[in-house]
Design an enzyme around this catalytic site. Structure first.
Site, PDB file in Angstrom:
ATOM      1  N   ASP A  34       9.567  -6.551  37.381  1.00 49.61           N
ATOM      2  CA  ASP A  34       8.690  -6.508  36.191  1.00 49.61           C
ATOM      3  C   ASP A  34       8.969  -5.297  35.307  1.00 49.61           C
ATOM      4  O   ASP A  34       8.165  -4.950  34.441  1.00 49.61           O
ATOM      5  CB  ASP A  34       7.219  -6.500  36.638  1.00 49.61           C
ATOM      6  CG  ASP A  34       6.909  -5.308  37.521  1.00 49.61           C
ATOM      7  OD1 ASP A  34       7.823  -4.484  37.778  1.00 49.61           O
ATOM      8  OD2 ASP A  34       5.753  -5.181  37.960  1.00 49.61           O
ATOM      9  N   GLU A  36       8.981  -2.122  36.086  1.00 46.03           N
ATOM     10  CA  GLU A  36       8.431  -0.825  36.482  1.00 46.03           C
ATOM     11  C   GLU A  36       9.547  -0.009  37.121  1.00 46.03           C
ATOM     12  O   GLU A  36      10.443  -0.560  37.767  1.00 46.03           O
ATOM     13  CB  GLU A  36       7.298  -1.014  37.498  1.00 46.03           C
ATOM     14  CG  GLU A  36       6.037  -1.574  36.882  1.00 46.03           C
ATOM     15  CD  GLU A  36       4.920  -1.736  37.911  1.00 46.03           C
ATOM     16  OE1 GLU A  36       5.143  -1.432  39.103  1.00 46.03           O
ATOM     17  OE2 GLU A  36       3.835  -2.172  37.507  1.00 46.03           O
ATOM     18  N   ASP A 167      24.486  16.358   4.437  1.00 43.49           N
ATOM     19  CA  ASP A 167      23.163  16.484   3.809  1.00 43.49           C
ATOM     20  C   ASP A 167      22.637  17.902   3.991  1.00 43.49           C
ATOM     21  O   ASP A 167      23.215  18.706   4.726  1.00 43.49           O
ATOM     22  CB  ASP A 167      22.172  15.451   4.378  1.00 43.49           C
ATOM     23  CG  ASP A 167      22.034  15.559   5.886  1.00 43.49           C
ATOM     24  OD1 ASP A 167      22.105  16.669   6.420  1.00 43.49           O
ATOM     25  OD2 ASP A 167      21.864  14.503   6.533  1.00 43.49           O
ATOM     26  N   LYS A 190      21.849  14.103   0.330  1.00 43.45           N
ATOM     27  CA  LYS A 190      21.615  12.747   0.855  1.00 43.45           C
ATOM     28  C   LYS A 190      20.190  12.306   0.538  1.00 43.45           C
ATOM     29  O   LYS A 190      19.255  13.093   0.656  1.00 43.45           O
ATOM     30  CB  LYS A 190      21.830  12.744   2.372  1.00 43.45           C
ATOM     31  CG  LYS A 190      21.584  11.383   3.030  1.00 43.45           C
ATOM     32  CD  LYS A 190      22.047  11.374   4.482  1.00 43.45           C
ATOM     33  CE  LYS A 190      20.962  11.806   5.428  1.00 43.45           C
ATOM     34  NZ  LYS A 190      21.400  11.790   6.834  1.00 43.45           N
ATOM     35  N   ASP A 217      28.201  17.252  11.700  1.00 46.58           N
ATOM     36  CA  ASP A 217      26.768  16.968  11.704  1.00 46.58           C
ATOM     37  C   ASP A 217      26.261  17.011  13.132  1.00 46.58           C
ATOM     38  O   ASP A 217      27.052  17.002  14.074  1.00 46.58           O
ATOM     39  CB  ASP A 217      26.496  15.590  11.069  1.00 46.58           C
ATOM     40  CG  ASP A 217      25.091  15.498  10.473  1.00 46.58           C
ATOM     41  OD1 ASP A 217      24.293  16.439  10.652  1.00 46.58           O
ATOM     42  OD2 ASP A 217      24.788  14.469   9.828  1.00 46.58           O
ATOM     43  N   THR A 222      23.430   5.423  13.211  1.00 47.64           N
ATOM     44  CA  THR A 222      24.029   4.184  12.694  1.00 47.64           C
ATOM     45  C   THR A 222      25.422   4.453  12.126  1.00 47.64           C
ATOM     46  O   THR A 222      26.192   3.524  11.889  1.00 47.64           O
ATOM     47  CB  THR A 222      23.189   3.596  11.544  1.00 47.64           C
ATOM     48  OG1 THR A 222      23.200   4.536  10.453  1.00 47.64           O
ATOM     49  CG2 THR A 222      21.761   3.321  11.961  1.00 47.64           C
ATOM     50  N   THR A 225      25.444   7.601   7.399  1.00 52.96           N
ATOM     51  CA  THR A 225      25.578   8.894   6.697  1.00 52.96           C
ATOM     52  C   THR A 225      27.059   9.269   6.608  1.00 52.96           C
ATOM     53  O   THR A 225      27.541   9.693   5.553  1.00 52.96           O
ATOM     54  CB  THR A 225      24.794   9.989   7.482  1.00 52.96           C
ATOM     55  OG1 THR A 225      23.422   9.627   7.490  1.00 52.96           O
ATOM     56  CG2 THR A 225      24.979  11.368   6.870  1.00 52.96           C
TER      57      THR A 225
HETATM   58  C1  R5P Z   1      19.631  13.552  10.127  1.00 55.68           C
HETATM   59  O1  R5P Z   1      19.153  14.333   9.388  1.00 55.68           O
HETATM   60  C2  R5P Z   1      20.800  13.826  11.010  1.00 55.68           C
HETATM   61  O2  R5P Z   1      21.340  15.085  10.835  1.00 55.68           O
HETATM   62  C3  R5P Z   1      21.873  12.789  10.809  1.00 55.68           C
HETATM   63  O3  R5P Z   1      22.462  12.955   9.549  1.00 55.68           O
HETATM   64  C4  R5P Z   1      21.317  11.409  10.936  1.00 55.68           C
HETATM   65  O4  R5P Z   1      20.547  11.266  12.070  1.00 55.68           O
HETATM   66  C5  R5P Z   1      22.444  10.401  10.919  1.00 55.68           C
HETATM   67  O5  R5P Z   1      21.927   9.122  11.000  1.00 55.68           O
HETATM   68  P1  R5P Z   1      22.816   7.861  10.687  1.00 55.68           P
HETATM   69  O6  R5P Z   1      24.091   7.993  11.491  1.00 55.68           O
HETATM   70  O7  R5P Z   1      21.980   6.695  11.121  1.00 55.68           O
HETATM   71  O8  R5P Z   1      23.088   7.845   9.225  1.00 55.68           O
END
Ligand code: R5P
Length: 289
Positions: A34, A36, A167, A190, A217, A222, A225
Site C-alpha cells: 500500500d 507505506e 538569471d 530571466k 547555475d 526542466t 532556463t
Molecule cells: C532557479 O532560480 C534556479 O537557479 C534554476 O535556474 C532553476 O531551478 C532552473 O529550472 P529549469 O531547469 O526548470 O528552468
C-alpha cells in the site's frame, strides 16, 4: 561516527565514509504493497554520532518520510547525535506565499528537520529571500559549496571560457566560479512565467568570438532556463556551449533535450545522473571531520 546511506544517499554516502575512514552502513528501506515505508538500521546506534546521508530527488515525499523515521529511530535507540547531510535539499525555492492560500513549504519542511535532527549540512542550498541557512533552521546548520570544484573542472578542460549566469539568482554560482578562475562573467535576465515557461534576455551584448560560453547555475530541472540561455549564446556565435551545474535534477528528459541542443552538460554528484562528473564527497567529509 557512523555514516548511514539512506535510499537516495547511496551514490555518495560510501564515498564520504571512505574519505573519513569511518563506519558506513546502508539503511534498509522497504515499501509495503500500500506504499507505506518501513526502515531498519543495520548498525550500532547506541552512543554513536549518526550521520544520515539523503539527497532529495525523485519521490521527494518518500525521501522525507524515510529520514524522519530514521532520525526518530536513531534517537530512540540512543544515538548520541543525529545529523542530516543533504547533498540536495528540496523545497528551498518555495520560501514565500507566492499565491493566496499557498503553503510556504520551506518553513514546514525546515520545522520537520528541526524537530528530528541535531544538525543539518546542505550542499549549495538555493537560498534566495532567506539568505542564510541559520534563518531557516533552528538547529545547527552549515552550507557547503561546490563552486571551487566547478571552477577547477572548467579551468582544466575549457579554454577561453566566458561564464554566463542565466538569471539574477545565479550570480552566487556564476560570478563566484568566474572569480575563482579569473574569467569574464555575465549575468542575464530571466522572467519565469510558470514552472515550464521561462524567458531569458541579454541585458548587454557579449563578445563571444573564439570564446566558449559556460552557463553556470545551481539547479537544472526542466532544463528550459539553460535551453533559452543557449539560444542567445548561439546567436552570439559562441564556439561551444557548456552547462556546469551543482544539482542535475534533469526532470522530463531534460538531459537529452540539452544534448540535442548541442549543449555539453556536466553536474556534480549531489544527485546521481549520467553527467555527474564532479565529486563533492570531499567537501562533505571535510565538514564532518
Ligand atoms: C532557479 O532560480 C534556479 O537557479 C534554476 O535556474 C532553476 O531551478 C532552473 O529550472 P529549469 O531547469 O526548470 O528552468
Amino acid at each position: 561516527m557512523t555514516i548511514v546511506s539512506c535510499s537516495h544517499g547511496k551514490h555518495i554516502g560510501s564515498l564520504i565514509a571512505r574519505k573519513l575512514k569511518s563506519k558506513h552502513s546502508y539503511l534498509h528501506v522497504d515499501k509495503f504493497p500500500d506504499n507505506e515505508l518501513s526502515i531498519r538500521f543495520d548498525c550500532k546506534l547506541k552512543n554513536q554520532n549518526v550521520v544520515l546521508v539523503q539527497s532529495f530527488y525523485g519521490n521527494i515525499s518518500d525521501c522525507i518520510i524515510e529520514i524522519m523515521f530514521a532520525a526518530k529511530t536513531a534517537h530512540e535507540l540512543e544515538a548520541k547525535k543525529v545529523t542530516l547531510v543533504a547533498p540536495y535539499f528540496p523545497y528551498l525555492r518555495q520560501d514565500k506565499r507566492f499565491h493566496k492560500g499557498e503553503a510556504v513549504s520551506l518553513n514546514i519542511i525546515a520545522g520537520l528537520i528541526d524537530s528530528y535532527f541535531d544538525a543539518v549540512f546542505v550542499m549549495d542550498p538555493h537560498l534566495h529571500r532567506k539568505s542564510r541557512l541559520e534563518n531557516i533552521f533552528k538547529i545547527k546548520s552549515k552550507k557547503l559549496t561546490a563552486n571551487p570544484l566547478m571552477a577547477e573542472y572548467i579551468k582544466k578542460r575549457i579554454q577561453n571560457p566566458v561564464i554566463i549566469g542565466p538569471d539574477e539568482e545565479s550570480y552566487k554560482w556564476a560570478r563566484d566560479v568566474a572569480e575563482i578562475i579569473g574569467a569574464e562573467s555575465r549575468i542575464l535576465k530571466k522572467k519565469r512565467h510558470s514552472a515550464y515557461h521561462v524567458e531569458v534576455k541579454l541585458n548587454k551584448k557579449i563578445d563571444l568570438k573564439n570564446k566558449n560560453a559556460v552557463i553556470v547555475d545551481d539547479i537544472v530541472s526542466t532544463g528550459n532556463t539553460i535551453l533559452e540561455t543557449a539560444k542567445i549564446l548561439k546567436k552570439l556565435r559562441a564556439k561551444k556551449i557548456y552547462c556546469i551545474c551543482v544539482h542535475g535534477i534533469f526532470a522530463n528528459d531534460a538531459l537529452n533535450k540539452l544534448k540535442k541542443a548541442g549543449i555539453n552538460v556536466v553536474s556534480t554528484n549531489t544527485i546521481p545522473n549520467k553527467v555527474a562528473k564532479i565529486d563533492v564527497s570531499g567537501e562533505i567529509s571535510g565538514i564532518l571531520k
